[in-house]
Design an enzyme around this catalytic site. Structure first.
Site, short mmCIF file in Angstrom:
data_model
loop_
_atom_site.label_atom_id
_atom_site.label_comp_id
_atom_site.label_asym_id
_atom_site.label_seq_id
_atom_site.Cartn_x
_atom_site.Cartn_y
_atom_site.Cartn_z
N CYS A 85 -7.80 -5.29 -3.28
CA CYS A 85 -7.47 -3.90 -3.59
C CYS A 85 -8.40 -3.37 -4.70
O CYS A 85 -9.61 -3.30 -4.50
CB CYS A 85 -6.00 -3.75 -3.94
SG CYS A 85 -5.44 -2.02 -3.88
N HIS A 189 -3.76 -5.71 1.16
CA HIS A 189 -3.09 -6.71 0.33
C HIS A 189 -2.71 -7.91 1.19
O HIS A 189 -1.68 -7.86 1.89
CB HIS A 189 -1.83 -6.11 -0.30
CG HIS A 189 -2.09 -5.16 -1.41
ND1 HIS A 189 -2.21 -5.56 -2.73
CD2 HIS A 189 -2.29 -3.82 -1.42
CE1 HIS A 189 -2.45 -4.51 -3.50
NE2 HIS A 189 -2.50 -3.44 -2.73
N GLU A 191 -1.38 -10.59 0.27
CA GLU A 191 -0.11 -11.14 -0.21
C GLU A 191 1.09 -10.36 0.33
O GLU A 191 2.23 -10.85 0.26
CB GLU A 191 -0.09 -11.16 -1.74
CG GLU A 191 0.14 -9.84 -2.43
CD GLU A 191 -1.08 -8.95 -2.55
OE1 GLU A 191 -1.00 -7.93 -3.26
OE2 GLU A 191 -2.13 -9.29 -1.96
#
Length: 210
Positions: A85, A189, A191
């Site tokens: 990001c 992202h 994650e």
């Protein structure tokens, strides 16, 4: 995975989620750190980032010796690097959020606000969207097509199109990933991208760009 991985803590990253995702993807030795000496010993480096470009750049550069350690390890020694990001956007020459702020300058380009070409297009770009790989030699085998989670209002625009490793569409093409040599950056992202994100991180843990 037994290599030492440095997850950079400069006060601007979603560290807990990224740490959990790296461990779920197979990482065993992840150190959350801002210590330049620990960075110099890392075999892989992950730079997360949330918030504004200016705040992230100031936070990173405000830690004595950290940028120098990153440049030594990544640019000179060639260890695999992943920016996530705003951590990807910091690779740019400069960001244009709240004025002009210098980035790391590792990949030439600028970070601009997403243009609303259609009133139906919402900014920030938030939610699940397709990741479409380009024919990038450095990103080959690392970036695969699929759906990932995005949350951003600004987008990296590299000077050289050859640095673009993947695109996504949000009222027009937006850069979803950049790559050069041992450097990889993703706008999405991993994650937060569930199976797709964990598979990507698993490939990063095995990535040998040498």
């Amino acid at each position: 995975m037994s290599e030492a991985i440095a997850l950079i803590d400069y006060g601007a990253g979603n560290l807990h989620s990224v740490l959990n995702a790296l461990q779920a993807a197979g990482a065993r030795q992840v150190t959350v750190t801002a210590d330049p000496e620990l960075v110099r010993g890392a075999r892989r480096i992950v730079l997360p980032g949330v918030g504004s470009f200016r705040a992230c750049a100031q936070g990173l550069k405000g830690i004595p010796g950290l940028v120098e350690a990153l440049e030594e390890r990544v640019l000179q020694h060639g260890v695999p690097f992943l920016g996530i990001c705003v951590g990807m956007q910091l690779l740019a020459t400069r960001g244009l959020e709240h004025g002009s702020t210098p980035g790391l300058g590792w990949i030439a380009g600028e970070v601009h606000r997403i243009e609303r070409t259609d009133p139906a297009i919402k900014v920030p770009h938030m939610g699940w969207n397709d990741v479409e790989p380009t024919a990038h030699p450095d990103g080959a085998g690392l970036i695969e097509g699929g759906e990932a989670y995005f949350l951003h209002s600004y987008v990296f625009q590299p000077e050289n199109g050859h640095d673009i490793a993947a695109m996504t569409d949000h009222g027009g093409g937006l850069v979803a990933a950049v790559a050069r040599d041992n450097i990889m950056g993703v706008q999405f992202h991993p994650e937060k991208s569930q199976r797709y994100g964990l598979a990507f991180l698993s490939r990063f843990l095995e990535w040998d760009p040498a």
